[in-house]
Design a protein around this motif. Sequence first.
Motif, PDB file in Angstrom:
ATOM      1  N   SER A 125       0.830  -1.198   0.000  1.00 21.48           N
ATOM      2  CA  SER A 125       0.000   0.000   0.000  1.00 21.48           C
ATOM      3  C   SER A 125       0.869   1.255   0.000  1.00 21.48           C
ATOM      4  O   SER A 125       1.939   1.287   0.608  1.00 21.48           O
ATOM      5  N   LEU A 126       0.412   2.291  -0.683  1.00 13.89           N
ATOM      6  CA  LEU A 126       1.191   3.527  -0.808  1.00 13.89           C
ATOM      7  C   LEU A 126       1.395   4.257   0.518  1.00 13.89           C
ATOM      8  O   LEU A 126       2.277   5.106   0.623  1.00 13.89           O
ATOM      9  N   ASP A 127       0.615   3.940   1.535  1.00 16.73           N
ATOM     10  CA  ASP A 127       0.808   4.592   2.834  1.00 16.73           C
ATOM     11  C   ASP A 127       1.927   3.953   3.649  1.00 16.73           C
ATOM     12  O   ASP A 127       2.318   4.474   4.693  1.00 16.73           O
ATOM     13  N   ASN A 128       2.508   2.877   3.166  1.00 18.38           N
ATOM     14  CA  ASN A 128       3.587   2.203   3.875  1.00 18.38           C
ATOM     15  C   ASN A 128       4.814   3.117   3.987  1.00 18.38           C
ATOM     16  O   ASN A 128       5.169   3.816   3.044  1.00 18.38           O
ATOM     17  N   GLY A 129       5.449   3.120   5.154  1.00 20.50           N
ATOM     18  CA  GLY A 129       6.678   3.879   5.368  1.00 20.50           C
ATOM     19  C   GLY A 129       6.463   5.327   5.750  1.00 20.50           C
ATOM     20  O   GLY A 129       7.417   6.101   5.831  1.00 20.50           O
ATOM     21  N   ARG A 130       5.236   5.725   6.014  1.00 16.96           N
ATOM     22  CA  ARG A 130       4.932   7.120   6.373  1.00 16.96           C
ATOM     23  C   ARG A 130       4.650   7.285   7.863  1.00 16.96           C
ATOM     24  O   ARG A 130       4.342   8.372   8.307  1.00 16.96           O
ATOM     25  N   GLU A 131       4.713   6.189   8.587  1.00 13.88           N
ATOM     26  CA  GLU A 131       4.417   6.171  10.031  1.00 13.88           C
ATOM     27  C   GLU A 131       2.978   6.587  10.333  1.00 13.88           C
ATOM     28  O   GLU A 131       2.633   6.929  11.447  1.00 13.88           O
ATOM     29  N   ARG A 132       2.142   6.575   9.298  1.00 14.85           N
ATOM     30  CA  ARG A 132       0.688   6.731   9.395  1.00 14.85           C
ATOM     31  C   ARG A 132       0.111   5.733   8.405  1.00 14.85           C
ATOM     32  O   ARG A 132       0.686   5.500   7.352  1.00 14.85           O
ATOM     33  N   ARG A 133      -1.002   5.148   8.772  1.00 16.70           N
ATOM     34  CA  ARG A 133      -1.604   4.162   7.877  1.00 16.70           C
ATOM     35  C   ARG A 133      -3.109   4.332   7.866  1.00 16.70           C
ATOM     36  O   ARG A 133      -3.704   4.857   8.815  1.00 16.70           O
ATOM     37  N   PHE A 134      -3.694   3.872   6.796  1.00 16.10           N
ATOM     38  CA  PHE A 134      -5.144   3.886   6.695  1.00 16.10           C
ATOM     39  C   PHE A 134      -5.724   2.752   7.526  1.00 16.10           C
ATOM     40  O   PHE A 134      -5.121   1.693   7.670  1.00 16.10           O
ATOM     41  N   LEU A 135      -6.889   2.996   8.076  1.00  9.77           N
ATOM     42  CA  LEU A 135      -7.616   2.014   8.877  1.00  9.77           C
ATOM     43  C   LEU A 135      -9.084   2.154   8.522  1.00  9.77           C
ATOM     44  O   LEU A 135      -9.583   3.275   8.396  1.00  9.77           O
ATOM     45  N   THR A 136      -9.755   1.044   8.357  1.00 11.14           N
ATOM     46  CA  THR A 136     -11.190   1.071   8.108  1.00 11.14           C
ATOM     47  C   THR A 136     -11.934   0.826   9.411  1.00 11.14           C
ATOM     48  O   THR A 136     -11.684  -0.162  10.096  1.00 11.14           O
ATOM     49  N   ARG A 137     -12.806   1.751   9.723  1.00 13.30           N
ATOM     50  CA  ARG A 137     -13.712   1.586  10.867  1.00 13.30           C
ATOM     51  C   ARG A 137     -15.092   1.311  10.284  1.00 13.30           C
ATOM     52  O   ARG A 137     -15.338   1.551   9.112  1.00 13.30           O
ATOM     53  N   GLY A 138     -15.992   0.838  11.105  1.00 10.62           N
ATOM     54  CA  GLY A 138     -17.334   0.555  10.618  1.00 10.62           C
ATOM     55  C   GLY A 138     -18.404   1.139  11.514  1.00 10.62           C
ATOM     56  O   GLY A 138     -18.216   1.280  12.716  1.00 10.62           O
ATOM     57  N   ARG A 139     -19.506   1.499  10.888  1.00  6.44           N
ATOM     58  CA  ARG A 139     -20.691   1.963  11.606  1.00  6.44           C
ATOM     59  C   ARG A 139     -21.875   1.229  11.007  1.00  6.44           C
ATOM     60  O   ARG A 139     -22.118   1.295   9.804  1.00  6.44           O
ATOM     61  N   VAL A 140     -22.595   0.480  11.834  1.00 10.90           N
ATOM     62  CA  VAL A 140     -23.748  -0.265  11.351  1.00 10.90           C
ATOM     63  C   VAL A 140     -24.855   0.734  11.022  1.00 10.90           C
ATOM     64  O   VAL A 140     -25.161   1.632  11.812  1.00 10.90           O
ATOM     65  N   PHE A 141     -25.415   0.574   9.832  1.00 14.57           N
ATOM     66  CA  PHE A 141     -26.513   1.442   9.426  1.00 14.57           C
ATOM     67  C   PHE A 141     -27.728   1.208  10.309  1.00 14.57           C
ATOM     68  O   PHE A 141     -27.985   0.082  10.746  1.00 14.57           O
ATOM     69  N   GLY A 142     -28.481   2.271  10.533  1.00 14.79           N
ATOM     70  CA  GLY A 142     -29.750   2.161  11.245  1.00 14.79           C
ATOM     71  C   GLY A 142     -30.795   1.524  10.343  1.00 14.79           C
ATOM     72  O   GLY A 142     -30.617   1.407   9.127  1.00 14.79           O
ATOM     73  N   GLU A 143     -31.901   1.138  10.916  1.00 15.39           N
ATOM     74  CA  GLU A 143     -32.956   0.442  10.175  1.00 15.39           C
ATOM     75  C   GLU A 143     -33.458   1.271   8.988  1.00 15.39           C
ATOM     76  O   GLU A 143     -33.655   0.746   7.887  1.00 15.39           O
ATOM     77  N   GLU A 144     -33.658   2.558   9.184  1.00 18.19           N
ATOM     78  CA  GLU A 144     -34.138   3.420   8.102  1.00 18.19           C
ATOM     79  C   GLU A 144     -33.108   3.504   6.971  1.00 18.19           C
ATOM     80  O   GLU A 144     -33.461   3.469   5.786  1.00 18.19           O
ATOM     81  N   GLU A 145     -31.841   3.576   7.323  1.00 19.54           N
ATOM     82  CA  GLU A 145     -30.785   3.619   6.313  1.00 19.54           C
ATOM     83  C   GLU A 145     -30.740   2.311   5.518  1.00 19.54           C
ATOM     84  O   GLU A 145     -30.583   2.329   4.291  1.00 19.54           O
ATOM     85  N   VAL A 146     -30.888   1.190   6.206  1.00 21.03           N
ATOM     86  CA  VAL A 146     -30.877  -0.109   5.535  1.00 21.03           C
ATOM     87  C   VAL A 146     -32.029  -0.184   4.539  1.00 21.03           C
ATOM     88  O   VAL A 146     -31.853  -0.636   3.402  1.00 21.03           O
ATOM     89  N   GLN A 147     -33.199   0.268   4.940  1.00 18.06           N
ATOM     90  CA  GLN A 147     -34.354   0.243   4.044  1.00 18.06           C
ATOM     91  C   GLN A 147     -34.104   1.101   2.803  1.00 18.06           C
ATOM     92  O   GLN A 147     -34.433   0.703   1.685  1.00 18.06           O
ATOM     93  N   LYS A 148     -33.504   2.268   2.981  1.00 22.42           N
ATOM     94  CA  LYS A 148     -33.187   3.128   1.839  1.00 22.42           C
ATOM     95  C   LYS A 148     -32.167   2.462   0.927  1.00 22.42           C
ATOM     96  O   LYS A 148     -32.293   2.509  -0.297  1.00 22.42           O
ATOM     97  N   LEU A 149     -31.147   1.842   1.506  1.00 23.45           N
ATOM     98  CA  LEU A 149     -30.144   1.145   0.704  1.00 23.45           C
ATOM     99  C   LEU A 149     -30.763   0.005  -0.079  1.00 23.45           C
ATOM    100  O   LEU A 149     -30.464  -0.195  -1.253  1.00 23.45           O
TER     101      LEU A 149
END
Length: 126
Positions: free
Chosen positions: A95-119
Amino acid sequence: MTNEIERVVATPAALDLIGELVAEYGPVLFHQSGGCCDGSSPMCYPRCEFRIGEGDILLGEVGGTPVYIGRAQGEAWAHTQLILDVVPGRGGMFSLDNGRERRFLTRGRVFGEEEVQKLESRSGTT
């Protein structure tokens, strides 16, 4: 602000690092794949050097940068918004972020019921 539900978003820190990488390498993309080791982190590649496979799906864009995910993992996380963030540490080996002493991280947020219905109504699937 839009009423559109975004499958992937980025923090200001992630947008800053994306900007640095684009300035250095040109257009980039992210691929979030399942798996062990580096495969469980969001990987950042030069856009012209990474081939999107038939098993990859586009989640959306952050800062003008496309974010893809492997289909199996995308289906498992169908009810989760991915939040691209930056933390201290080394990025994935390729990954291009390697060697920068900072890296990307994926966090998650579960969609609410209304959001799921829209999706589900937007895509016609769960």
